[in-house]
Design an enzyme around this catalytic site. Structure first.
Site, PDB file in Angstrom:
ATOM      1  N   LYS A 115       0.869  -1.192   0.000  1.00  0.00           N
ATOM      2  CA  LYS A 115       0.000   0.000   0.000  1.00  0.00           C
ATOM      3  C   LYS A 115       0.896   1.230   0.000  1.00  0.00           C
ATOM      4  O   LYS A 115       2.037   1.163   0.463  1.00  0.00           O
ATOM      5  CB  LYS A 115      -0.889   0.009   1.256  1.00  0.00           C
ATOM      6  CG  LYS A 115      -2.070   0.946   1.169  1.00  0.00           C
ATOM      7  CD  LYS A 115      -3.251   0.363   0.421  1.00  0.00           C
ATOM      8  CE  LYS A 115      -4.356   1.372   0.202  1.00  0.00           C
ATOM      9  NZ  LYS A 115      -5.579   0.759  -0.318  1.00  0.00           N
ATOM     10  N   ASP A 155      -6.985   4.533  -4.813  1.00  0.00           N
ATOM     11  CA  ASP A 155      -7.613   4.424  -3.489  1.00  0.00           C
ATOM     12  C   ASP A 155      -8.231   5.795  -3.221  1.00  0.00           C
ATOM     13  O   ASP A 155      -8.445   6.566  -4.171  1.00  0.00           O
ATOM     14  CB  ASP A 155      -6.584   4.038  -2.411  1.00  0.00           C
ATOM     15  CG  ASP A 155      -7.235   3.693  -1.062  1.00  0.00           C
ATOM     16  OD1 ASP A 155      -7.915   2.662  -0.997  1.00  0.00           O
ATOM     17  OD2 ASP A 155      -7.092   4.459  -0.078  1.00  0.00           O
ATOM     18  N   SER A 365      -8.317  -5.746 -10.461  1.00  0.00           N
ATOM     19  CA  SER A 365      -6.997  -5.210 -10.804  1.00  0.00           C
ATOM     20  C   SER A 365      -6.073  -6.343 -11.249  1.00  0.00           C
ATOM     21  O   SER A 365      -5.283  -6.194 -12.184  1.00  0.00           O
ATOM     22  CB  SER A 365      -6.377  -4.501  -9.601  1.00  0.00           C
ATOM     23  OG  SER A 365      -6.868  -3.184  -9.497  1.00  0.00           O
TER      24      SER A 365
HETATM   25  P1  NDP Z   1     -12.974   7.967  -2.934  1.00  0.00           P
HETATM   26  O1  NDP Z   1     -11.902   8.962  -2.734  1.00  0.00           O
HETATM   27  O2  NDP Z   1     -13.525   7.764  -4.293  1.00  0.00           O
HETATM   28  O3  NDP Z   1     -14.205   8.276  -1.955  1.00  0.00           O
HETATM   29  C1  NDP Z   1     -14.042   8.340  -0.581  1.00  0.00           C
HETATM   30  C2  NDP Z   1     -15.353   8.772   0.054  1.00  0.00           C
HETATM   31  O4  NDP Z   1     -15.235   8.680   1.465  1.00  0.00           O
HETATM   32  C3  NDP Z   1     -15.708  10.223  -0.249  1.00  0.00           C
HETATM   33  O5  NDP Z   1     -17.090  10.354  -0.233  1.00  0.00           O
HETATM   34  C4  NDP Z   1     -15.056  10.957   0.922  1.00  0.00           C
HETATM   35  O6  NDP Z   1     -15.642  12.208   1.213  1.00  0.00           O
HETATM   36  C5  NDP Z   1     -15.323  10.000   2.048  1.00  0.00           C
HETATM   37  N1  NDP Z   1     -14.256  10.159   3.063  1.00  0.00           N
HETATM   38  C6  NDP Z   1     -12.922  10.038   2.883  1.00  0.00           C
HETATM   39  N2  NDP Z   1     -12.250  10.294   4.015  1.00  0.00           N
HETATM   40  C7  NDP Z   1     -13.192  10.584   4.926  1.00  0.00           C
HETATM   41  C8  NDP Z   1     -13.136  10.933   6.289  1.00  0.00           C
HETATM   42  N3  NDP Z   1     -11.959  11.034   6.942  1.00  0.00           N
HETATM   43  N4  NDP Z   1     -14.314  11.138   6.926  1.00  0.00           N
HETATM   44  C9  NDP Z   1     -15.507  11.016   6.270  1.00  0.00           C
HETATM   45  N5  NDP Z   1     -15.607  10.702   4.970  1.00  0.00           N
HETATM   46  C10 NDP Z   1     -14.483  10.493   4.319  1.00  0.00           C
HETATM   47  O7  NDP Z   1     -12.400   6.576  -2.341  1.00  0.00           O
HETATM   48  P2  NDP Z   1     -12.898   5.106  -2.610  1.00  0.00           P
HETATM   49  O8  NDP Z   1     -14.360   5.070  -2.806  1.00  0.00           O
HETATM   50  O9  NDP Z   1     -12.006   4.511  -3.629  1.00  0.00           O
HETATM   51  O10 NDP Z   1     -12.508   4.396  -1.228  1.00  0.00           O
HETATM   52  C11 NDP Z   1     -13.403   4.326  -0.108  1.00  0.00           C
HETATM   53  C12 NDP Z   1     -12.923   3.230   0.841  1.00  0.00           C
HETATM   54  O11 NDP Z   1     -12.901   1.971   0.157  1.00  0.00           O
HETATM   55  C13 NDP Z   1     -11.521   3.404   1.406  1.00  0.00           C
HETATM   56  O12 NDP Z   1     -11.465   2.841   2.696  1.00  0.00           O
HETATM   57  C14 NDP Z   1     -10.677   2.559   0.459  1.00  0.00           C
HETATM   58  O13 NDP Z   1      -9.456   2.146   1.045  1.00  0.00           O
HETATM   59  C15 NDP Z   1     -11.616   1.392   0.241  1.00  0.00           C
HETATM   60  N6  NDP Z   1     -11.362   0.582  -0.941  1.00  0.00           N
HETATM   61  C16 NDP Z   1     -11.388   1.123  -2.193  1.00  0.00           C
HETATM   62  C17 NDP Z   1     -11.184   0.328  -3.293  1.00  0.00           C
HETATM   63  C18 NDP Z   1     -11.302   0.862  -4.682  1.00  0.00           C
HETATM   64  O14 NDP Z   1     -11.258   0.053  -5.623  1.00  0.00           O
HETATM   65  N7  NDP Z   1     -11.499   2.145  -4.895  1.00  0.00           N
HETATM   66  C19 NDP Z   1     -10.876  -1.102  -3.159  1.00  0.00           C
HETATM   67  C20 NDP Z   1     -10.961  -1.600  -1.807  1.00  0.00           C
HETATM   68  C21 NDP Z   1     -11.170  -0.760  -0.755  1.00  0.00           C
HETATM   69  P3  NDP Z   1     -14.838  13.559   0.850  1.00  0.00           P
HETATM   70  O15 NDP Z   1     -15.013  13.732  -0.617  1.00  0.00           O
HETATM   71  O16 NDP Z   1     -15.488  14.622   1.643  1.00  0.00           O
HETATM   72  O17 NDP Z   1     -13.404  13.334   1.242  1.00  0.00           O
END
Ligand code: NDP
Length: 433
Positions: A115, A155, A365
């Site tokens: 990571k 991510d 992936s």
């Molecule tokens: P994105 O950046 O596309 O979206 C993240 C979302 O979560 C946004 O709505 C963001 O809001 C919100 N968010 C982020 N940080 C915080 C915080 N500290 N408090 C509250 N809300 C928060 O990321 P992903 O959708 O790709 O990832 C979401 C989760 O899924 C993560 O834990 C990631 O590690 C996990 N994941 C993702 C994968 C992928 O393929 N994308 C695969 C496996 C796991 P804001 O815009 O306000 O920051």
């Protein structure tokens, strides 16, 4: 804890895994102790920390810190995303890398765990500033990665735009056209269905798990948190399965739409306008917007946390149970605190941890890597049907692992055990390295 006092998320992830592995370790104690297997498992093979200087649109120089933790390569090249968010530090990247080792093993595909990321905040930056950061970031990272060594992905904060800029810089420096990153655009080696994969995979597994517990997902009410990549496609697949998703959120606030979230509106806000979920009311004036946290206060059958770590706490879990929630399946990585997880399990809520439930992203992936290696692209249907098969298979593997050790229905333990077994066998076979 004494060695790394400032890494609470890493300790939390290790604690949960080691608790689950107690029964397995007891059965093989002598062999694991002799080879220091657990000590090696919790120590990353390599940790890289570097500086990323870049220039903003006003000519001002900024310096961010970046990380790549190459955690375990026993079963394949390191694989795991790059997070760009101001909260990123070494402990966060280590927790994510550690979880990734088990998740990647669960997929059944030949990928090790890693990571990376940086404390750079992409919010509010121009395209040129994003490009400047990504190019500077890759100017150091390129020497540590490669199609057969370490293959990063997206991510939080790293989407198609960022992957594109990073890929361009890698190619420019190395002069090789190879599948060194996944989540690429479709015109330069990306896989169909990768964008949708994590959210879709979450729903494929949720549906299978519910079915095995005699519950039909159709007609159920669902709370989703987040509004990024995972949340968006989780909402889409849940709707296709006949469920109603009534919430979404970002780090500023959350939306409750009792009629069901209008996905076209949400996608326009997030993907086209790069706006906030508060803008949702411009499209659906009858929905509610609240600032702060709150999606878990809504009465639902199923909760799918899809935003970030530790977003579902004990008091949230108490609220969900009081409202009769039947299942919680994690789309994000470790969104539920340890106390909340225990409370949900004790109260009979079906709980699937992120390392299993969100494995569809990394699995797809790995399918992107296969397509790049054979220089072919598969159809959306082919990738999507492989993804479905993988998610259903993961669920049955973890369900079986829990049953084998007398913990039927404990999907946390099942996922940790099933993920661990393959890695431990490969590490033992490869000797003390
Ligand atoms: P994105 O950046 O596309 O979206 C993240 C979302 O979560 C946004 O709505 C963001 O809001 C919100 N968010 C982020 N940080 C915080 C915080 N500290 N408090 C509250 N809300 C928060 O990321 P992903 O959708 O790709 O990832 C979401 C989760 O899924 C993560 O834990 C990631 O590690 C996990 N994941 C993702 C994968 C992928 O393929 N994308 C695969 C496996 C796991 P804001 O815009 O306000 O920051």
């Amino acid at each position: 804890v004494e060695k790394n006092p400032a890494q609470p998320e890493f300790h939390q992830a290790v604690k949960e895994v080691l608790e689950s592995l107690r029964v397995v370790v007891e059965a093989n104690e002598e062999a694991y102790r002799k080879d220091a297997l657990l000590e090696r498992l919790v120590n990353p093979e390599r940790q890289i920390i570097f500086r990323v200087p870049w220039v903003d649109d006003k000519g001002q120089v900024h310096v961010n810190t970046a990380y790549r933790v190459q955690f375990n390569s026993a079963i394949g090249p390191y694989k795991g995303g790059l997070r760009l968010h101001p909260s990123v530090n070494l402990g966060i990247i280590k927790f994510l890398g550690f979880e990734q080792v088990f998740k990647n093993s669960l997929t059944g595909l030949p990928i090790g765990g890693g990571k990376g990321g940086s404390d750079f905040d992409p919010k509010g930056k121009s395209d040129r500033e994003i490009m400047a950061f990504c190019q500077s970031f890759m100017t150091e990272l390129y020497r540590h990665i490669g199609a057969d060594t370490d293959v990063p992905a997206g991510d939080i904060g790293t989407g198609a735009r960022e992957i594109g800029y990073m890929y361009g810089q890698y190619k420019r420096i190395r002069n090789v056209y190879e599948g060194v990153l996944t989540g690429k655009g479709l015109t330069y080696g990306g896989s169909l269905a990768r964008t949708e994969a994590t959210g879709y995979g979450l729903l494929y597994m949720t549906k299978e798990m519910l079915k095995c517990n005699g519950i039909d997902i159709a007609g159920k009410t669902i709370a989703v948190s987040g509004s990024g990549n995972v949340a968006t496609y989780a909402i889409q697949k849940a709707q296709q399965m006949g469920a109603k998703v009534v919430t979404c959120s970002d780090s500023t606030g959350w939306v409750y739409d009792p009629e069901g979230i209008d996905l076209a509106a949400l996608k326009e806000i997030k993907e086209v306008k790069r706006g906030r979920v508060s803008d949702y009311l411009n499209y659906r004036p009858n929905a509610e917007y609240h600032s702060g946290k709150g999606v878990w206060s809504v009465k639902v059958d199923i909760a799918l946390p899809c935003a970030t770590q530790n977003e579902l706490t004990l008091s949230d879990a108490e609220g969900l149970v009081a409202n009769g929630v039947k299942a919680v399946c994690e789309g994000a990585n470790m969104p539920t605190t340890l106390e909340a997880t225990e409370y949900l399990q004790k109260n009979g809520v079906l709980f699937v941890p992120g390392k299993a439930a969100n494995a569809g992203g990394v699995a797809t992936s790995a399918l992107e890597m296969s397509q790049n290696s054979e220089r072919l692209s598969w159809s959306f249907e082919e990738v999507d049907s492989k993804l479905q098969g993988i998610m259903i298979n993961i669920f049955h593997n973890l369900d079986d692992a829990a049953k084998r050790y007398g913990m039927e229905g404990n999907y946390v333990a099942g996922a940790n055990i099933a993920g661990f077994e393959k890695v431990a066998t490969a590490m033992t076979a490869q000797g003390i390295v």
